[in-house]
Design an enzyme around this catalytic site. Structure first.
Site, PDB file in Angstrom:
ATOM      1  CG  HIS A  56      50.785 103.215  28.907  1.00 57.76           C
ATOM      2  ND1 HIS A  56      51.648 102.178  28.653  1.00 57.76           N
ATOM      3  CD2 HIS A  56      51.258 103.813  30.028  1.00 57.76           C
ATOM      4  CE1 HIS A  56      52.599 102.137  29.568  1.00 57.76           C
ATOM      5  NE2 HIS A  56      52.387 103.132  30.409  1.00 57.76           N
ATOM      6  CB  SER A  57      46.670 100.598  24.275  1.00 54.41           C
ATOM      7  OG  SER A  57      46.501 101.554  23.248  1.00 54.41           O
TER       8      SER A  57
END
Length: 484
Positions: A138-139
């Protein structure tokens, strides 16, 4: 096979740093069903020409001193594309795919390499001839932007050179306000501003209370401590977009209003069965008898992209020319309360959801939550920010998302797409529901903790039955209006 990339480092955004905290290590899943068998070499070539031109997909994390940065590197696709050998005589291929996804999500991605991978499964399921599964940390970006990027890498099946068409949000019609006198317009603007300020104050106060102690009611959908570490099970079902558009048109709402109402109806139906102990989901008499406790507090966390998402054309240009479309995780969230009760009129679920979301639209809750999270992160560091964010989510029951997809059929590097089912895991919820539209269908994708929701297909059935009841009542209402 390797794709080369060179460049300097880019610092992690506040949200990207948060997604690497021990208490909030999240991954995005994107399941793409194809109508033909997948050719892995074609996929490799296509990735090099599109997605891998996005610097975030060819960058790894490098820590220099106390700071961590994205640094571009040479990428070996053999380390990122997994093509398992599958026995063609598997008895239950759909369950095999579910188990396969659950098993590989137990192992985190290697942070010494770019944080994504693609699994290609040439196995025929009930909805597709083959399955592609992206797992992306998700980063790398918010879910909406990541799904939009994948869609920007596809082309229309009817025109292999054309980008997909994705519906855009229409601007609110202010013609009535403009037609008013200047004085009336002025006072209406003042009232709107006061309402915005009041709603924001109330929502921020509730957010603070949620961080401190304001928890949702413990229900058969609420996860326990450590739920973010449990292996999730991913299921999905497809429903007709025509049914959803029918409700939207008749009730003069938005697609999102209908989906929130459908979610409220499906959750109420599921919880009623759990409390009453009804085994047969189609037992109408039993399901009409409410066993749901009064005043259940059940809220959803809805992530909101504060930065406007790049358009499909912008993302395609970025991949083709390494353009400068804005990218990253710049997200706030709103806490959406569901009214969990059986309604005699199924349309009431949609009316209630519309009233709630309309009020949320007149609030700066998402912007304030992002600003507060960024402030805490800068003042106290990732660890404290991660703990606070986790408390907000854990004190709610579920996560909700709705992403608009292509309105026509598309191909993924020459492979016609049957469906798209996004999801996410690593956050402290036992239930996450994503809605993803595609052509004439809507995919309802669910990530569940099987220790809390042992049979997620019952929940899928409740959503399907709830949509049928809502549509039937819309048709009945229209028929009565025509007679009158």
């Amino acid at each position: 096979m390797a794709c080369s990339s060179e460049g300097g480092g880019e610092p992690l955004s506040p949200a990207a740093r948060l997604f690497h905290s021990p208490s909030f290590n999240c991954y995005v899943i994107a399941i793409i069903g194809c109508k033909t068998s997948i050719n892995p070499q074609v996929i490799r070539d296509g990735l090099c020409q599109t997605i891998l031109k996005h610097p975030r997909f060819t960058s790894k994390l490098v820590k220099k001193g106390r700071k961590t940065r994205w640094t571009e590197t040479t990428i070996d696709l053999d380390n990122h594309i997994i093509v398992p050998q599958i026995d063609s005589k598997i008895d239950f291929p759909d369950r095999f795919v579910e188990d396969y996804i659950s098993n590989f999500t137990k192992t985190p991605l290697d942070i010494s390499k770019p944080l994504w991978e693609l699994h290609l499964l040439n196995i025929k399921t009930s909805n597709a001839e083959s399955i592609g599964i992206f797992r992306i940390h998700h980063s790398l970006g918010d879910g909406t932007s990541l799904i939009s990027l994948l869609i920007a890498a596809t082309r229309k099946t009817s025109d292999p050179n054309a980008l997909p068409t994705v519906p855009t949000t229409r601007k609110r019609d202010d013609s009535n306000v403009h037609n008013c006198s200047i004085i009336v317009s002025f006072w209406l603007s003042i009232l709107w501003g006061l309402r915005l300020i009041w709603n924001t104050i109330v929502d921020v106060l509730l957010l603070v209370l949620t961080i401190l102690f304001f928890k949702d009611t413990h229900t058969p959908l609420k996860g326990a401590h450590g739920v973010e570490l449990n292996t999730k099970r991913f299921v999905y079902l497809m429903v007709s977009m025509d049914d959803i558009k029918l409700v939207k048109a008749e009730m003069k709402t938005t697609i999102n209003d209908v989906l929130l109402g459908l979610t409220q109806a499906g959750l109420a139906r599921y919880l009623n069965r759990e409390y009453v102990g009804v085994k047969n989901a189609n037992d109408g008499a039993a399901m009409s008898k409410s066993g749901i406790p009064k005043n259940i507090r059940l809220r959803a966390s809805i992530l909101v992209n504060i930065r406007a998402s790049p358009g499909i054309q912008d993302l395609a240009d970025m991949m083709a020319e390494k353009g400068k479309a804005r990218w990253g995780n710049k997200m706030g969230y709103i806490i959406f309360p569901f009214n969990i009760a059986l309604q005699e009129d199924p349309l009431e679920y949609v009316r209630q959801a519309k009233a709630t979301i309309d009020r949320k639209k007149q609030s700066l809750e998402a912007i304030c939550s992002y600003a507060c999270a960024k402030l805490v992160l800068n003042l106290f560091g990732v660890k404290i920010a991660g703990v606070i964010t986790r408390r907000v989510l854990f004190h709610t029951t579920m996560a909700f998302s709705n992403v608009a997809g292509p309105v026509e059929e598309i191909s993924f590097y020459g492979h016609p797409v049957a469906f798209i089912a996004p999801s996410v895991y690593g956050h402290p919820h036992a239930l996450t529901i994503h809605f993803q539209s595609y052509a004439n269908q809507m995919t309802i994708s669910m990530a569940v903790d099987p220790t809390i929701i042992p049979d997620p297909y019952l929940l899928c059935d409740d959503f399907e039955e709830s949509l049928k009841l809502i549509c039937d009542n819309v048709v009945k209402k229209r028929h009565i209006a025509e007679i009158i």
